[in-house]
Design a protein around this motif. Structure first.
Motif, short mmCIF file in Angstrom:
data_model
loop_
_atom_site.label_atom_id
_atom_site.label_comp_id
_atom_site.label_asym_id
_atom_site.label_seq_id
_atom_site.Cartn_x
_atom_site.Cartn_y
_atom_site.Cartn_z
N MET A 21 -5.12 11.18 13.80
CA MET A 21 -4.66 10.45 12.62
C MET A 21 -5.72 9.44 12.23
SD MET A 21 -1.24 8.17 12.23
CE MET A 21 -0.40 8.33 10.70
N ASN A 22 -5.97 9.33 10.94
CA ASN A 22 -6.96 8.39 10.45
C ASN A 22 -6.44 6.97 10.51
OD1 ASN A 22 -8.99 10.26 9.69
ND2 ASN A 22 -7.81 10.79 7.87
N GLU A 23 -7.34 6.07 10.87
CA GLU A 23 -7.00 4.65 10.88
C GLU A 23 -6.85 4.15 9.45
OE1 GLU A 23 -9.16 0.48 12.10
OE2 GLU A 23 -9.80 2.33 13.08
N THR A 24 -5.91 3.23 9.25
CA THR A 24 -5.72 2.62 7.94
C THR A 24 -6.61 1.40 7.84
OG1 THR A 24 -3.43 3.37 7.84
CG2 THR A 24 -4.06 1.58 6.37
N VAL A 25 -7.36 1.32 6.75
CA VAL A 25 -8.21 0.18 6.47
C VAL A 25 -7.67 -0.49 5.21
CG1 VAL A 25 -10.55 -0.54 5.82
CG2 VAL A 25 -10.23 1.32 7.48
N LEU A 26 -7.47 -1.81 5.28
CA LEU A 26 -7.07 -2.59 4.11
C LEU A 26 -8.30 -3.34 3.63
CD1 LEU A 26 -3.65 -4.07 5.26
CD2 LEU A 26 -4.09 -1.95 4.05
N ARG A 27 -8.56 -3.26 2.33
CA ARG A 27 -9.74 -3.90 1.75
C ARG A 27 -9.50 -4.20 0.28
NH1 ARG A 27 -11.58 -0.30 -1.61
NH2 ARG A 27 -11.37 1.92 -1.18
N VAL A 28 -10.34 -5.05 -0.27
CA VAL A 28 -10.28 -5.37 -1.69
C VAL A 28 -10.68 -4.13 -2.49
CG1 VAL A 28 -11.26 -6.84 -3.52
CG2 VAL A 28 -10.73 -7.81 -1.27
N ALA A 29 -9.94 -3.87 -3.55
CA ALA A 29 -10.23 -2.71 -4.40
C ALA A 29 -11.54 -2.89 -5.15
CB ALA A 29 -9.10 -2.50 -5.40
N ARG A 30 -12.14 -1.77 -5.52
CA ARG A 30 -13.37 -1.77 -6.31
C ARG A 30 -13.04 -1.28 -7.72
NH1 ARG A 30 -14.96 0.22 -1.08
NH2 ARG A 30 -14.57 2.36 -1.72
N PRO A 31 -13.64 -1.88 -8.77
CA PRO A 31 -13.33 -1.47 -10.15
C PRO A 31 -13.47 0.03 -10.40
CG PRO A 31 -14.54 -3.51 -10.18
CD PRO A 31 -14.55 -3.03 -8.74
N GLY A 32 -14.38 0.68 -9.71
CA GLY A 32 -14.57 2.11 -9.89
C GLY A 32 -13.40 2.95 -9.37
N GLU A 33 -12.46 2.33 -8.70
CA GLU A 33 -11.30 3.05 -8.17
C GLU A 33 -10.11 3.04 -9.11
OE1 GLU A 33 -11.37 2.59 -3.45
OE2 GLU A 33 -11.23 0.66 -4.51
N ALA A 34 -10.26 2.46 -10.28
CA ALA A 34 -9.13 2.33 -11.20
C ALA A 34 -8.46 3.67 -11.49
CB ALA A 34 -9.58 1.66 -12.50
N GLU A 35 -9.24 4.69 -11.73
CA GLU A 35 -8.66 6.00 -12.05
C GLU A 35 -7.89 6.58 -10.85
OE1 GLU A 35 -10.40 10.31 -13.26
OE2 GLU A 35 -11.18 8.61 -14.41
N ALA A 36 -8.46 6.45 -9.66
CA ALA A 36 -7.79 6.97 -8.46
C ALA A 36 -6.50 6.20 -8.18
CB ALA A 36 -8.72 6.88 -7.25
N LEU A 37 -6.51 4.89 -8.40
CA LEU A 37 -5.30 4.09 -8.18
C LEU A 37 -4.25 4.38 -9.24
CD1 LEU A 37 -6.77 0.67 -7.00
CD2 LEU A 37 -5.97 2.62 -5.63
N THR A 38 -4.68 4.66 -10.46
CA THR A 38 -3.74 5.05 -11.52
C THR A 38 -3.06 6.37 -11.14
OG1 THR A 38 -4.93 3.86 -13.25
CG2 THR A 38 -3.55 5.71 -13.95
#
Length: 155
Positions: free
Chosen positions: A1-18
């Motif tokens: 199982m992959n480890e979960t990493v929490l981090r500040v979002a990057r502006p280039g991720e807007a489409e993926a987060l949408t």
């Protein structure tokens, strides 16, 4: 199982987060036309400008975003504006992890309370996390959202 990493979002991720947001909302059985209407109103869209303020946190596994949240407001009272999970991780404890991180982040930023408008399907989760229902808001004819609040700083 992959480890979960929490981090500040990057502006280039807007489409993926949408896209993640739409999948998350769709998990609860909302028909595509309702999701389209919400997206047209900007309610399921994450803009790069929103991410730039540093208050959007992403949970990723294997380098892929699987959840995110956004804090807004000015201390002492803030808002948990968003918290979304990819349907594949709903029920795995990641929601609790994001919630606890959001509350700790709010506390660290000097907030005393966080308010949120919950999707009716998610209200039980927030109540289990310690939030209390303080009202409701009609967002469209026949569509009422619970309004919840949680204290994040001891007085």
């Amino acid at each position: 199982m992959n480890e979960t990493v929490l981090r500040v979002a990057r502006p280039g991720e807007a489409e993926a987060l949408t896209a993640l947001t739409r999948r998350s909302k769709g998990h609860w059985g909302y028909p595509p036309e309702v999701l389209d209407r919400l997206a047209s109103a900007g309610l399921l869209t994450v803009a790069p400008a929103v991410i730039r303020d540093g208050r959007v946190v992403v949970a990723e596994r294997g380098g892929v975003p699987v959840g995110w949240y956004q804090l807004t407001g000015t201390p002492p009272h803030g808002e948990l504006a968003d918290l979304f999970l990819d349907p594949e991780v709903i029920g795995t404890g990641l929601g609790r992890t994001l919630w606890e991180h959001a509350v700790a982040s709010a506390r660290g930023a000097g907030f005393r309370t966080l308010t949120l408008e919950s999707d009716p399907y998610a209200e039980g989760f927030y109540l289990r996390m310690g939030a209390e229902r303080v009202g409701e808001r009609e967002v469209a004819p026949g569509r009422v959202l619970p309004v919840l609040r949680v204290a994040v700083l001891e007085v």
